[in-house]
Design a protein around this motif. Structure first.
Motif, PDB file in Angstrom:
ATOM      1  N   GLY A  70      30.549   3.815 -20.811  1.00  0.00           N
ATOM      2  CA  GLY A  70      31.762   3.511 -21.569  1.00  0.00           C
ATOM      3  C   GLY A  70      31.668   3.888 -23.040  1.00  0.00           C
ATOM      4  O   GLY A  70      32.379   3.346 -23.873  1.00  0.00           O
ATOM      5  N   TRP A  71      30.801   4.842 -23.350  1.00  0.00           N
ATOM      6  CA  TRP A  71      30.629   5.273 -24.733  1.00  0.00           C
ATOM      7  C   TRP A  71      31.758   6.222 -25.132  1.00  0.00           C
ATOM      8  O   TRP A  71      32.254   7.000 -24.322  1.00  0.00           O
ATOM      9  N   ILE A  76      30.513  17.204 -25.843  1.00  0.00           N
ATOM     10  CA  ILE A  76      29.083  17.496 -25.758  1.00  0.00           C
ATOM     11  C   ILE A  76      28.949  19.011 -25.802  1.00  0.00           C
ATOM     12  O   ILE A  76      29.717  19.721 -25.138  1.00  0.00           O
ATOM     13  N   LYS A  77      27.991  19.493 -26.546  1.00  0.00           N
ATOM     14  CA  LYS A  77      27.714  20.929 -26.565  1.00  0.00           C
ATOM     15  C   LYS A  77      26.254  21.138 -26.183  1.00  0.00           C
ATOM     16  O   LYS A  77      25.374  20.404 -26.638  1.00  0.00           O
ATOM     17  N   VAL A  78      26.019  22.150 -25.355  1.00  0.00           N
ATOM     18  CA  VAL A  78      24.658  22.506 -24.950  1.00  0.00           C
ATOM     19  C   VAL A  78      24.498  24.009 -25.086  1.00  0.00           C
ATOM     20  O   VAL A  78      25.324  24.773 -24.580  1.00  0.00           O
ATOM     21  N   ASN A  79      23.473  24.431 -25.780  1.00  0.00           N
ATOM     22  CA  ASN A  79      23.087  25.836 -25.875  1.00  0.00           C
ATOM     23  C   ASN A  79      21.729  25.985 -25.207  1.00  0.00           C
ATOM     24  O   ASN A  79      20.872  25.101 -25.335  1.00  0.00           O
ATOM     25  N   ILE A  99      21.131  20.237 -27.604  1.00  0.00           N
ATOM     26  CA  ILE A  99      22.239  19.355 -27.240  1.00  0.00           C
ATOM     27  C   ILE A  99      22.815  18.764 -28.522  1.00  0.00           C
ATOM     28  O   ILE A  99      22.066  18.314 -29.392  1.00  0.00           O
ATOM     29  N   SER A 100      24.146  18.787 -28.635  1.00  0.00           N
ATOM     30  CA  SER A 100      24.775  18.184 -29.808  1.00  0.00           C
ATOM     31  C   SER A 100      26.053  17.459 -29.413  1.00  0.00           C
ATOM     32  O   SER A 100      26.646  17.715 -28.357  1.00  0.00           O
ATOM     33  N   PHE A 101      26.436  16.552 -30.287  1.00  0.00           N
ATOM     34  CA  PHE A 101      27.650  15.760 -30.111  1.00  0.00           C
ATOM     35  C   PHE A 101      28.470  15.938 -31.394  1.00  0.00           C
ATOM     36  O   PHE A 101      28.236  15.252 -32.387  1.00  0.00           O
ATOM     37  N   PRO A 102      29.414  16.907 -31.392  1.00  0.00           N
ATOM     38  CA  PRO A 102      30.184  17.203 -32.602  1.00  0.00           C
ATOM     39  C   PRO A 102      30.838  15.958 -33.204  1.00  0.00           C
ATOM     40  O   PRO A 102      31.284  15.070 -32.469  1.00  0.00           O
ATOM     41  N   GLY A 103      30.839  15.919 -34.505  1.00  0.00           N
ATOM     42  CA  GLY A 103      31.439  14.782 -35.200  1.00  0.00           C
ATOM     43  C   GLY A 103      30.513  13.583 -35.284  1.00  0.00           C
ATOM     44  O   GLY A 103      30.945  12.483 -35.606  1.00  0.00           O
ATOM     45  N   GLU A 109      20.107   5.866 -31.187  1.00  0.00           N
ATOM     46  CA  GLU A 109      19.631   5.283 -29.925  1.00  0.00           C
ATOM     47  C   GLU A 109      20.298   5.953 -28.721  1.00  0.00           C
ATOM     48  O   GLU A 109      19.652   6.225 -27.710  1.00  0.00           O
ATOM     49  N   GLN A 110      21.588   6.222 -28.817  1.00  0.00           N
ATOM     50  CA  GLN A 110      22.295   6.931 -27.749  1.00  0.00           C
ATOM     51  C   GLN A 110      21.731   8.330 -27.572  1.00  0.00           C
ATOM     52  O   GLN A 110      21.516   8.774 -26.443  1.00  0.00           O
ATOM     53  N   LYS A 111      21.479   9.036 -28.669  1.00  0.00           N
ATOM     54  CA  LYS A 111      20.923  10.383 -28.596  1.00  0.00           C
ATOM     55  C   LYS A 111      19.567  10.385 -27.906  1.00  0.00           C
ATOM     56  O   LYS A 111      19.283  11.258 -27.082  1.00  0.00           O
ATOM     57  N   LYS A 112      18.748   9.405 -28.214  1.00  0.00           N
ATOM     58  CA  LYS A 112      17.424   9.296 -27.590  1.00  0.00           C
ATOM     59  C   LYS A 112      17.563   9.106 -26.080  1.00  0.00           C
ATOM     60  O   LYS A 112      16.885   9.765 -25.297  1.00  0.00           O
ATOM     61  N   LYS A 113      18.450   8.223 -25.668  1.00  0.00           N
ATOM     62  CA  LYS A 113      18.671   7.975 -24.240  1.00  0.00           C
ATOM     63  C   LYS A 113      19.265   9.203 -23.562  1.00  0.00           C
ATOM     64  O   LYS A 113      18.850   9.587 -22.459  1.00  0.00           O
ATOM     65  N   LEU A 114      20.224   9.858 -24.219  1.00  0.00           N
ATOM     66  CA  LEU A 114      20.868  11.023 -23.624  1.00  0.00           C
ATOM     67  C   LEU A 114      19.904  12.206 -23.493  1.00  0.00           C
ATOM     68  O   LEU A 114      19.989  12.964 -22.530  1.00  0.00           O
TER      69      LEU A 114
END
Length: 139
Positions: A70-71, A76-79, A99-103, A109-114
């Motif tokens: 529910g985030w 999501i962008k992946v190169n 991997i990036s999350f624009p904006g 913590e979310q980035k680490k889990k993802l």
């Protein structure tokens, strides 16, 4: 043993230099080599197709996880890219995935889990695991 796909991915090549027609259950596309390899660049080359599988799987896996949690991460962008190194014990292939999350929509913590989730997407596990290719001559 049960195959992953109900129908195999099918490919054919005619006389158009290096252009392959790839068919799957619902459609078809052209794969080709770039001009530097003698093709006409009418479709993705084999390396691009391999990396596309990893990118697609990563995106879908992350989207599923984000939705389940529910985030609010709208994009999501992946190169992905790869290189090969020749060493004494053979050729080593290294694939880099960014991997990036624009904006900045994901916190640390979310980035680490993802990142952990991305490393476990099915195509990542195939590429990191032991793969054997069995080839048969069709009748």
């Amino acid at each position: 043993m049960q195959y992953k796909l109900a129908l195999p991915v099918r490919g054919t090549i005619g006389t158009a230099k290096y252009q392959c027609t790839i068919k799957w259950r619902n459609g078809r596309f052209i794969a080709d080599e770039p001009p530097s390899s003698g093709g006409e660049d009418q479709g993705p080359d084999p390396y691009t197709l391999l990396l596309s599988s990893l990118v697609t799987c990563t995106l879908v896996t992350l989207r599923m996880y984000i939705e389940r949690k529910g985030w609010e991460i709208p994009e999501i962008k992946v190169n992905a890219n790869m290189f090969q190194e020749k060493k004494e014990d053979g050729t080593h292939t290294i694939i880099d995935r960014d991997i990036s999350f624009p904006g900045n929509t994901a916190d640390a913590e979310q980035k680490k889990k993802l990142l952990s989730i991305a490393k476990n997407c099915p195509i990542s596990r195939i590429l990191e695991g032991e793969v054997k290719i069995r080839s048969f001559m069709m009748k």
